[in-house]
Motif scaffolding. Structure first.
Motif, PDB file in Angstrom:
ATOM      1  N   LEU A 169       0.827  -1.199   0.000  1.00 37.94           N
ATOM      2  CA  LEU A 169       0.000   0.000   0.000  1.00 37.94           C
ATOM      3  C   LEU A 169       0.863   1.251   0.000  1.00 37.94           C
ATOM      4  O   LEU A 169       1.921   1.298   0.625  1.00 37.94           O
ATOM      5  N   PHE A 170       0.385   2.268  -0.709  1.00 35.72           N
ATOM      6  CA  PHE A 170       1.024   3.578  -0.816  1.00 35.72           C
ATOM      7  C   PHE A 170       2.382   3.527  -1.521  1.00 35.72           C
ATOM      8  O   PHE A 170       3.145   4.479  -1.466  1.00 35.72           O
ATOM      9  N   SER A 171       2.692   2.412  -2.184  1.00 37.07           N
ATOM     10  CA  SER A 171       3.924   2.331  -2.969  1.00 37.07           C
ATOM     11  C   SER A 171       3.587   2.504  -4.435  1.00 37.07           C
ATOM     12  O   SER A 171       2.424   2.424  -4.841  1.00 37.07           O
ATOM     13  N   SER A 172       4.609   2.739  -5.239  1.00 33.21           N
ATOM     14  CA  SER A 172       4.344   3.009  -6.641  1.00 33.21           C
ATOM     15  C   SER A 172       5.532   2.630  -7.507  1.00 33.21           C
ATOM     16  O   SER A 172       6.658   2.503  -7.031  1.00 33.21           O
ATOM     17  N   LEU A 173       5.247   2.430  -8.781  1.00 34.29           N
ATOM     18  CA  LEU A 173       6.257   2.340  -9.828  1.00 34.29           C
ATOM     19  C   LEU A 173       6.157   3.622 -10.647  1.00 34.29           C
ATOM     20  O   LEU A 173       5.058   4.151 -10.838  1.00 34.29           O
ATOM     21  N   ARG A 174       7.290   4.112 -11.136  1.00 29.09           N
ATOM     22  CA  ARG A 174       7.266   5.295 -12.002  1.00 29.09           C
ATOM     23  C   ARG A 174       7.988   4.960 -13.294  1.00 29.09           C
ATOM     24  O   ARG A 174       9.074   4.376 -13.266  1.00 29.09           O
ATOM     25  N   ALA A 175       7.370   5.310 -14.412  1.00 22.17           N
ATOM     26  CA  ALA A 175       7.967   5.032 -15.717  1.00 22.17           C
ATOM     27  C   ALA A 175       9.309   5.749 -15.844  1.00 22.17           C
ATOM     28  O   ALA A 175       9.532   6.802 -15.252  1.00 22.17           O
ATOM     29  N   ALA A 176      10.208   5.159 -16.627  1.00 21.42           N
ATOM     30  CA  ALA A 176      11.531   5.747 -16.825  1.00 21.42           C
ATOM     31  C   ALA A 176      11.419   7.085 -17.539  1.00 21.42           C
ATOM     32  O   ALA A 176      10.495   7.324 -18.323  1.00 21.42           O
TER      33      ALA A 176
END
Length: 776
Positions: A169-176
């Protein structure tokens, strides 16, 4: 299916990476403290099975910019296809003489040689690290002497998940990032246990999951058999699952990645074609990814089903990379509305379009009459709606089967000649009239000539003004770049004129003497007016000291202004604002789950501990409170306005007193987070008595669900120790961090406001804090 342009982009991207990773490899079981990898030496750390490698790579078009990360390394995968799966610091890039090291005290650092600073660190110097290891599953870990994992790359993903890696929860991936510009796209796990694809944090264009009230331990995980699952309290029973096309097929390598085009895809290694194959993607129609064309126009599908970008209103800038609405407020000759059928438009910067219920004609007329409106989209799927846009930056999509109609406003061009006016032939005029006309003034001619001259003069003045404006901004950016490159700390020195332009004459106030601003590169910043008359030299020395401090839980100082009697500091901008508003607002406080509140406690403690004991010299905060704790776009806590005591205070020599005050302020912040009460001092004794009587859970804010009783006991004990009247009884921030992390136990504290002030001996101090992770 990804477009051909996207495939070429990714090929170009991974070609740079493959070149950067064609280095000398060293297979190691465990990596000792002090080990180093540098760009110059071109060395790698490799997992024992050889499937993964850790080292520097070049992922951009700039030859001297390198990132550090983990990529596939198996001999069965060609070099050009060895995809990067983790990057230290996500978008961070450093110069060609930089290095990555495990320091003697167990901290991972990425040192940028050109800036002379630590660009990224793991902040693990207090965790008793004894060695490091790159696991066979691609997880880079730090181990203590008991071989327990105290830090791992799986907990800080960049744009990729590997099999077995969880996204809590509350974590994310971010595109390069692309072309040195950070991506707007992220994959986020919200408080309800839903996965969301976002453009910035404002637009959600894909969501999947089953919201549940019992979601404190939920996480998304990629499995080795090719499925993306949401796990609940019992990890063996997924709440929901998404299956790849080759689910349960014998595939050796898989990964899930948020690609640069904003689409989430699952990839499998195809040993026959020797290529990565997309076996699942979140958004089937790429045009449904918000702003998939960015500022290049409107998305449509070609005959092969691939996404293409077009600019239907044909108002592209000279760089041909922007497709802007051909309208600006204040058209001298009026405006017209261009109509586009089967087209839906969205506004960007800002992306929040206003909607009204009306007819098609009224939608068009409303936009045409509104001087701020640039475009409008009308839809009728049972309810007639009109979406009004007020920005020249538009995105959207166009399909033959959608019923939306869009209108784009355009300034009208002046008509030099009316072709419908009748013209007489000179031959038909009497000679006498021609002769007479040669001696008379031609009034219409004079009016026309005067008007033409005036219009030409205005256009020339506008052109000169536009040139001066562009020139000025170009010189400003060059000056900023030069000043930043010349400054070893990476700080920009702004003038008063630039500060006024950045803040829009201080229109957007976001806190006490704090204003939101925007740099020319569209980077949001927060500008602090210090309201102090400290001398130039002292101010600049203090600013350089603050600017050299880098920690993931400290707000970064971007620049400063020291001109006349004005003193300003320019910070990075935290998108979710201060912690104070989340504690005060009953609805917003629901986002602060027990887990998030404990994470905030640990993050703030680590930041203050870093200031006290891990900088080259002591730095006191002096004003630690919820107002000065901000939440970034990932909802991670960062401490702001640290070190200002050395600027505004008359003397900075009272380091011991400053440290004790920071500890007391931290204790207040902990009680504020637990109870939701802002005035901690007023109920401190009552809170202590409730805890002493075994009623600790009565102190917890009513908006918090599923409190961990063990953590509650531990956090209250350390808070009451921090709030002791006798400053000698207060712990150091290093001890506070260890207690919150569970590596140090703590004895029950005495009443904080006790009148007794006993002499504290060293052995007594050690008696109340002892190592070990046993329950308190």
């Amino acid at each position: 299916m990804a477009s051909q342009a996207n495939i070429l982009l990714k090929f170009h991207f991974w070609l740079h990476i493959s070149i950067g990773f064609s280095l000398f490899c060293l297979a190691v079981s465990q990596i000792p403290l002090g080990s180093k990898i540098s760009v110059v030496d071109r060395n790698l750390w490799v997992s024992s099975n050889g499937n993964f490698a850790l080292g520097f790579f070049n992922s951009s078009s700039q030859p001297c910019q390198y990132s550090f990360g983990i990529r596939f390394n198996s001999d069965s995968i060609p070099v050009a296809e060895r995809t990067v799966v983790w990057v230290a610091g996500a978008d961070l890039a450093v110069s060609n003489k930089s290095y990555f090291q495990i320091t003697g005290d167990g901290e991972l650092i990425l040192f940028d040689s050109s800036m002379g600073v630590v660009a990224w660190s793991s902040s693990t110097s207090q965790l008793s690290v004894s060695s490091a290891l790159l696991h066979d599953n691609g997880n880079f870990v730090l181990l203590n002497q008991k071989k327990e994992i105290v830090w791992q790359s799986f907990d800080t993903p960049s744009d990729t998940l590997l099999p077995g890696q969880k996204l809590p929860l509350f974590s994310s991936l971010r595109a390069a990032k692309v072309d040195s510009v950070s991506s707007y796209y992220s994959l986020y796990m919200n408080a309800s246990g839903e996965l969301q694809l976002r453009w910035e944090s404002d637009v959600i264009y894909w969501t999947r999951g089953s919201p549940s009230s019992n979601n404190s331990n939920m996480s998304a995980v990629l499995t080795g058999d090719g499925s993306l699952q949401l796990l609940g309290q019992e990890s063996d029973k997924p709440v929901w699952a998404l299956l790849g096309d080759d689910h349960n097929d014998p595939v050796k390598f898989r990964f899930l990645r948020l690609d640069v085009d904003g689409n989430l895809r699952m990839y499998s290694w195809d040993q026959l074609t020797l290529m990565w194959r997309s076996v699942w993607q979140a958004v089937e129609n790429q045009c449904n990814v918000f702003a998939t064309c960015g500022e290049r126009g409107i998305c449509s599908l070609n005959v092969s089903g691939s996404a293409e970008c077009m600019c239907p209103y044909g108002s592209q800038s000279s760089s041909r990379s922007h497709c802007l609405v051909p309208y600006q407020e204040g058209c001298k000759w009026g405006s017209i509305m261009l109509e586009y059928e089967h087209t839906f438009l969205h506004g960007m910067y800002p992306p929040n379009d206003s909607a009204i219920t009306t007819s098609l004609q009224n939608c068009k007329d409303s936009c045409e009459k509104d001087p701020l409106c640039t475009a409008a989209t009308f839809t009728n799927d049972g309810t007639a709606k009109c979406f009004i846009k007020t920005t020249r930056y538009l995105t959207g999509y166009s399909y033959n089967y959608i019923t939306a109609v869009s209108f784009v406003k355009k300034c009208s061009d002046p008509l030099a000649v009316d072709p419908n006016l009748p013209r007489s032939s000179p031959a038909s005029e009497p000679a006498s009239s021609i002769e007479k006309s040669s001696y008379k003034f031609c009034i219409p001619c004079l009016v026309g000539a005067s008007s033409g001259t005036f219009i030409a003069f205005v256009l020339i003045q506008l052109g000169i003004g536009f040139y001066i404006y562009k020139r000025r901004h170009s010189l400003w950016m060059k000056a900023i770049s030069a000043r930043k490159n010349a400054n070893s700390k990476g700080l920009v020195m702004f003038t008063l004129v630039e500060i006024n332009e950045i803040t829009g004459d201080f229109k957007h106030r976001i806190g006490p003497n704090m204003y939101k601003g925007m740099l020319l590169n569209r980077q949001a910043v927060a500008v602090k007016d210090l309201v102090t008359t400290v001398v130039d030299r002292k101010f600049r020395v203090a600013v350089l000291k603050i600017g050299s401090i880098h920690h993931r839980n400290l707000v970064k100082l971007e620049g400063h202004c020291c001109e006349s009697s004005q003193r300003y500091l320019v910070y990075e901008y935290a998108k979710n604002g201060s912690l104070e508003k989340y504690i005060e607002d009953p609805e917003m406080s629901k986002r602060l789950t027990w887990r998030k509140r404990m994470d905030i406690c640990v993050s703030v403690a680590r930041a203050v501990c870093y200031l006290h004991s891990e900088c080259r010299e002591f730095v006191g905060h002096g004003n630690l409170k919820s107002t000065n704790v901000v939440l970034d776009e990932y909802f991670e806590a960062k401490v702001s306005e640290f070190g200002l005591m050395s600027i505004v205070a008359e003397s900075a020599s009272r380091a011991t007193s400053a440290a004790e005050n920071d500890v007391e302020d931290f204790g207040k912040l902990v009680l504020e987070l637990v109870s939701g009460c802002r005035e901690v001092r007023n109920f401190l004794m009552g809170a202590y008595e409730q805890w002493r009587d075994g009623k600790a859970e009565d102190l917890v804010c009513k908006e918090i669900q599923e409190v961990d009783s063990g953590e509650l006991e531990r956090v209250l004990r350390i808070a009451f120790w921090c709030l002791q009247v006798d400053e000698r009884l207060r712990p150091s921030m290093g001890e506070v961090v260890k207690v919150l992390e569970g590596t140090l136990s703590v004895d029950p504290p005495p009443p904080p406001f006790s009148d007794k002030r006993p002499a504290v001996e060293e052995d007594e101090r050690e008696g109340r804090f002892s190592s070990g992770s046993e329950s308190v």
